[in-house]
Design a protein around this motif. Structure first.
Motif, short mmCIF file in Angstrom:
data_model
loop_
_atom_site.label_atom_id
_atom_site.label_comp_id
_atom_site.label_asym_id
_atom_site.label_seq_id
_atom_site.Cartn_x
_atom_site.Cartn_y
_atom_site.Cartn_z
N UNK A 111 1.78 7.27 9.43
CA UNK A 111 3.17 6.69 9.25
C UNK A 111 2.89 6.51 7.69
N UNK A 112 2.22 5.85 6.52
CA UNK A 112 2.43 6.04 5.41
C UNK A 112 2.07 6.83 4.39
N UNK A 113 2.06 7.83 5.56
CA UNK A 113 2.01 9.84 4.74
C UNK A 113 1.01 10.43 4.53
N UNK A 114 -0.08 9.53 5.06
CA UNK A 114 -1.46 10.47 5.03
C UNK A 114 -2.30 11.68 6.01
N UNK A 115 -2.01 12.40 5.58
CA UNK A 115 -1.80 13.64 6.00
C UNK A 115 -3.18 14.31 7.37
N UNK A 116 -4.08 14.00 6.34
CA UNK A 116 -5.49 14.14 6.65
C UNK A 116 -6.42 13.14 5.88
#
Length: 186
Positions: A83-88
């Motif tokens: 949700x905070x934008x960390x995809x991997x």
């Protein structure tokens, strides 16, 4: 940092520390001193002195190896991080180390040799960073993440060390060392 009492500090780090990581299979002893140092060194604080192996009257060898595959790594990527934008998350690509060493006599009770080598690789996929799809595209100056690939931090450390020790007299032993180390932060 000293080897056999001789400073290997780097002027690039204000002369206080060494960028060299010693080959563990070539070390006989590590002496750590704290507090004020004697007049041989320019500054106080922690002093690390490496005493090197010098061979002996018997042929002996050792091999050290280490390996960790990415499958053994845990994953702490959760819904909050996504949700905070960390995809991997970070992930191990390669992590291994091979370190053989061998030594023995050239002339019994008079001249000895010791050889050590090391190849250490540490590579990981970087969390949330991807190569640019527009790399080398003169028509586009905008970053576009290529999510089919992962950005990689990779470090390789090959080194070799050789040492010859001569018993010049009952009270005097003289050692000659050659150490070749390189780092690639690719």
């Amino acid at each position: 940092t000293t080897v056999q009492g001789i400073s290997i500090a780097s002027f690039g780090t204000s002369g206080a520390t060494s960028l060299i990581q010693m080959n563990p299979m070539a070390i006989e002893e590590v002496d750590i001193s704290t507090g004020s140092n004697n007049a041989e060194l320019h500054a106080g604080g922690v002093r690390v002195n490496y005493v090197l192996k010098s061979g002996g009257n018997q042929f002996k060898g050792v091999v050290f190896g280490a390996y960790a595959p990415g499958a053994w790594q845990s994953n702490n990527l959760d819904a909050d991080l996504i949700a905070h934008g960390l995809a991997t998350p970070n992930k191990i690509k390669q992590l291994w180390d091979i370190n053989p060493a061998f030594g023995g006599p050239v002339a019994h009770d008079k001249l000895w040799f010791y050889l050590a080598a090391r190849y250490n690789v540490s590579a990981d996929y970087v969390a949330g960073i991807f190569p640019n799809k527009n790399l080398n595209n003169p028509k586009s100056w905008q970053y576009a993440p290529d999510t089919s690939q992962r950005a990689v931090n990779e470090m390789t450390q090959p080194d070799t060390q050789s040492r010859v020790t001569w018993q010049a007299s009952p009270r005097n032993r003289i050692g000659f060392m050659h150490y070749n180390a390189s780092y690639c932060f690719c």
